[in-house]
Write an enzyme that holds these catalytic residues in place. Sequence first.
Site, PDB file in Angstrom:
ATOM      1  N   HIS B 328      32.547  39.454  39.320  1.00  0.00           N
ATOM      2  CA  HIS B 328      31.274  40.079  39.662  1.00  0.00           C
ATOM      3  C   HIS B 328      31.136  41.473  39.080  1.00  0.00           C
ATOM      4  O   HIS B 328      30.033  41.910  38.776  1.00  0.00           O
ATOM      5  CB  HIS B 328      31.086  40.126  41.180  1.00  0.00           C
ATOM      6  N   GLY B 329      32.238  42.187  38.942  1.00  0.00           N
ATOM      7  CA  GLY B 329      32.119  43.530  38.393  1.00  0.00           C
ATOM      8  C   GLY B 329      33.464  44.135  38.102  1.00  0.00           C
ATOM      9  O   GLY B 329      34.459  43.845  38.768  1.00  0.00           O
TER      10      GLY B 329
END
Lengths: 356, 499
Positions: B328-329
């Site tokens: 996601h990041g």
Amino acid sequence: MEKKGFHRFLRQFAVLCAALLIGCAFFVILFDPFYHYHGPLPGLKAVVTKSEYQCIGTIRNFSYDSVLCGSSTAENYNNRWFDELFGATTVKAIKSSGTTADLCYYLDEAFSTHEIRQVFYSLDLFALDGDPKVNFVNDAMPLYLYDKNPFNDVKYLWNKDVIFEDIPYLLAMNLAGYEEGTSYNWWEDKTFSRQEALRHYVRLETVADPVPEAEYKPRVDGNLDLLTQRIQEHPETRFYFLLPPYSMLWWDNAYRSGVLEEYFYARREALERLTVFENVRVLDFQSEESIILDLDHYMDPVHFSVDINHLLATETADENSRYLVRDGEVESRLLEMEELAEKICTKETENIFSNR
Amino acid sequence: MLFHSHLFLFLFLPLTLAGWYFFNNRGKYRAAQGFLIGMSLWFYGYLNPACLGIFLLLCLLGYGLCRLAHTAQGAPHSARQKKMVLAAGVVLHLGALGYFKYADFFLENANALLGSDFTLLHVILPVGISFYTFQQLAYLIDCCRGETTVCSLLDYLTFQTYFPQVQQGPILLWDQFLPQLHEKERRIFDAERFSKGICRFVIGLSKKVLLADTLAKAVSFGYDNVACLDSPSAAFLAAGYMLELYFDFSGYCDMAVGIGDMIGLKVAENFDSPFLSQSVKEFWRRWHITLGRFFTKYVYIPLGGSRKGKLRTLLNTMVVFLLSGLWHGAGWTFVFWGFLHGAGVAFSVLFPSKKEKDGKEKGRLFVFLRQALTFSYVSLAFVFFRAPSIREGAAVLRQLFSGGWNGFLFQIASALDPSELYLVTKAVSLAAPALLSLVHMGILILFIAICLITVRGKKAAVLTEQMGDSRRFAVWLSVLFVWSVLSMTGVTTFLYFNF
């Protein structure tokens, strides 16, 4: 479900969407609160409060012969003062914290669409420090109001803020008796007092080294080039440059931030280069001690009360104003300000802050 | 290009649909696919053309590897060749993802850990790289496993570039998409399917611009002023962001599914009423379904899944969620967020609900309490998804449990400020300014109630399936569409845009 029914559903949906969207666009074009297409409707006053959204439209589509140009120090002028004093019809070209390039963008728009008799230009010294090559018209702005692309006008025509806020506001202000001359005015909500001015001033503990001349000279010179270019291109227009009176706190801050010499240079260059033109009058209010040493006129180091705006407008119309910088007076004016600034930085503000 | 832009709605989409059906109606199926690929590339490259080259290069190299895997079928040393192809594919796809998304993250951490001074690369993150990397990798793995034969380059590019899902998923598997390309009835205009596509799209658009973007104003105001939070405002912030993210991402997915229906090439469902979940494990079966399926098929099961005892199951679960966090990041907040969800799922594994154990539900109140608890837990975990640092996320939670009240919720409520109610708030501010904050609070409560009714009501897929063809429904849908269009000016990009 029969397919035929869904064909009819699709037709109905398309027609309804088109009708609603066209209706919204028509509604916005009719009232046009940002004056993107036309001036105010007959019977309605021009309600002008959002400079980023409305300034460009008013410049392009209003009927006027004079432009009042400047940053936040010019917002509290009443257009009517200039109309009465100069027999003019004035429109404001305002950009908060605007640089010279920003204001010249507006001036160019005004010159390209109207015959301009007079320009009243609030010449802020800090505006001469901006980048002369870049103006504010960028992606952060509502570009659809600035460019000539009709397709991106949909952002204006189909905009719920415009429909639910700006048009009702326009109508409500008309009902409430809005005064048109007060465009972009904000002074009514503010307090102007010594206490308020001091509350908004954070004095630097130490005095920074002066910024070298090589750093600011190209910017100041470039910005003055922008102004002199417009003056030369429009000899039929009379330009009034007003140097607004900043409080002594502003000068103290300039000294302590190391930019005092830069502002002295900007003043020198502005007075020397602008006063040589036949169609230019420069009025210097910056060394008026009765104003700048009296903090009750201010809400912060820069912004003064509407009474001062009124005084500046009245003096601008006076052919014999003592603030008018005449031939041969430049050196004495510069010296006067430099001496006053020294007095401020070594005595006046020291007195204030040593007693706090 | 964004779905909720005028360019997309009034030029790109009509043009794409017209061209697609124009070619298909004339039996020019290959031309139709070529046209769709061209439009998809325009869609993808519109915001940043530089990313288009990277995307196309990865597509072509990825396809080349699939071809090699196919060629290796039946050849001597086939298994070894396929392993080599797969290894090359993993290096290619994960290498690209690692370089573009994680290079600076690893350099920063190396500098912090080793005291080194590696210069950060500051490379631009190509839009959707996390999604298309997984989609391409999944296809290559299935080719290497022999689960599918390689398709034509035209089909492959149609699959990988398909614009409804290229930027933010859903992550499609080949068996969900490729067979559709050969079903001719899908290429014929079907008014019912098209109408349902429009309905689904409008529902998604309104979720994004009417709910998510309005909530975003209040949530962003709260996160900009974390130091001012008290208990109620911190609780609002956690729940508000959870709802914002849901309406934002599920709104996008509804639009993608709707466009898929309009075109005739279906896009997979990505949400299934996640806030009705009674455990974190169930939440992940209903939230971002296609990502969960990818991780299950290509990470969890190969690691042993739940076949090797409870401890190994928990370990595998945690590995999947830590990877999901990192996916996601590129930041420790996301890794920590993944850890919290892994822990939540592990708890669900250790203490399954009655429903999970024997398929029986307990009473309605008990179910509601479990749903509320699950919502609370995931909302708290998602604080770290939104917060710029673990410290800031912890500050939000600290304020939440502080039990204090300073009235900051009134300020958050005033940040909501929907222009539809401008006349009301303006009138109150003039007539009874003392009541203004109460009116703002009333609007916030009303808005949250609408959000909660929406998340607990019928899901968009069901609403669409049950839609009628009545005039009243056409009026309702067109008003919702136009209201959404009027709300698009100045809107934000999607939250999942950079994942």
